[in-house]
Design an enzyme around this catalytic site. Structure first.
Site, PDB file in Angstrom:
ATOM      1  CG  ASP A   1      -2.086   0.987   1.058  1.00 43.63           C
ATOM      2  OD1 ASP A   1      -2.339   1.445  -0.073  1.00 43.63           O
ATOM      3  OD2 ASP A   1      -2.740   1.302   2.067  1.00 43.63           O
ATOM      4  CG  LEU A   2       4.976   1.223  -0.726  1.00 44.84           C
ATOM      5  CD1 LEU A   2       6.205   0.753  -1.494  1.00 44.84           C
ATOM      6  CD2 LEU A   2       5.402   2.004   0.524  1.00 44.84           C
TER       7      LEU A   2
END
Length: 371
Positions: free
Chosen positions: A230-231
């Site tokens: 979830d960058l």
């Protein structure tokens, strides 16, 4: 379980502690005196920013934390939250800009807090993490140097974990039907009723179909690793090393929200490309810079490169479908949940209209210029 009870429990998946309750948790479990507290935006967990009164002899030291209360579903899997927290500590020791947990008075990195919800009792895992200052990528113009650095950081993170992090709790990162794992794009079909019967729905259906045909059969050929997963542009912090406010030079200063799972290297770069597109004025041009940074550490194989377009499209579908679904459950959190959707549908349409061949040409030629 009755449908009404199920509806109530789903409503309570996201914690709903007030500031008084949150302050009480911190003072009781950590022995800290809270001097300031305010809620932070979040997806399905609950976060509070807080300052505490410095201890005697440390009056000049500002102590800031984030109180993170996990959602009900993840709180049922303490092994998962524990290994994610251990990974954060490990990465911090390895020099990555990552928040680390403060232990409770009992020396624990997390604890379970139970509250009454109607006729049931719900338990939520709680952690206190040191606060990381900085601006999110979403709030600054992310040019090629930042995009390259973000891609490089994503690869370094995955590679470091693959080579150095060995803990039996890793088994909890094999999360099966975890809806946010990129291998599970086809599972979005059960959430399609959240979309209107228009072009958005048709785009998602097409992505799922193409994923099943062209990506799913090749998943076993992609190199596995642990993914941050979830960058996004709100989970990467920047600071500036420039003395000139007119022309600041930004660098990555923090990584947030480690909702990790076992995936593949190509998943990480695809997810990163998708989220870096959201606030960009040239969304189709973003991928090449991120890819160049990633491949400076972990070059992709031919098969991984061939899947990149559909994996980026798949992450768009995951984010947009799940935000629409979650808004139905938590309409009070619509502003935060729909951040990506504000531009995401438009960017996805542009990506699909351009087509795989044209987009790959842009990405791969841009990345090649860095060699």
């Amino acid at each position: 379980m009755s449908s009404q009870t199920d509806k109530t429990l789903r409503k309570w998946n996201k914690p709903a502690f007030n500031e008084t309750q949150a302050t009480g948790l911190v003072e009781r479990e950590y022995g800290l005196k809270v001097s300031e507290i305010k809620p932070l935006p979040s997806y399905d967990d609950q976060n509070f920013y807080l300052r505490v009164t410095p201890s005697e002899g440390n009056e000049d030291r500002l102590e800031e934390y984030v109180l993170k209360i996990m959602n009900r579903e993840d709180s049922r899997n303490p092994g998962l939250i524990e290994v994610q927290t251990l990974i954060m500590k490990f990465l911090s020791d390895e020099g990555f800009p990552v928040a680390t947990p403060r232990v409770t008075k009992k020396g624990e990195i997390m604890f379970l807090e139970s509250i009454d919800v109607g006729s049931a009792t719900q338990g939520y895992l709680v952690r206190l993490l040191n606060y990381l200052p900085g601006q999110t990528v979403a709030t600054v113009p992310a040019g090629p140097p930042i995009l390259y650095e973000v891609g490089q950081l994503a690869a370094k993170l995955d590679k470091t974990l693959a080579e150095k992090f060995h803990n039996p709790l890793i088994k909890h990162l094999h999360r099966g039907n975890f809806i946010w794992n990129l291998a599970n794009v086809p599972l979005l079909e059960q959430y399609l009723p959240a979309l209107n019967q228009d072009r958005d729905l048709e785009m998602v259906k097409w992505i799922i179909q193409q994923f099943k045909l062209k990506v799913a059969p090749k998943l076993s050929n992609f190199r596995p690793c642990i993914n941050h997963g979830d960058l996004n542009d709100h989970n990467i912090l920047l600071d500036t090393d420039s003395a000139s406010p007119e022309s600041p030079r930004y660098r990555v200063s923090g990584i947030l929200d480690f909702d990790m799972s076992y995936g593949c290297y190509v998943f990480e770069v695809a997810i990163t490309i998708m989220y870096m597109m959201i606030e960009s004025e040239d969304p189709l041009g973003v991928g090449g810079h991120v890819l160049a940074g990633f491949e400076s550490i972990v070059p992709l194989t031919t098969e991984e490169r061939e899947a990149l377009f559909l994996l980026v499209s798949g992450r768009f579908a995951q984010s947009l479908v799940m935000s629409a679904h979650t808004v139905r459950l938590h309409p009070e959190n619509e502003e935060y949940l729909m951040i990506t959707a504000k531009k995401g549908w438009k960017h996805l349409a542009k990506l699909l209209e351009a087509g795989q061949e044209a987009v790959e040409k842009i990405w791969f030629e841009t990345a090649k210029q860095y060699n």
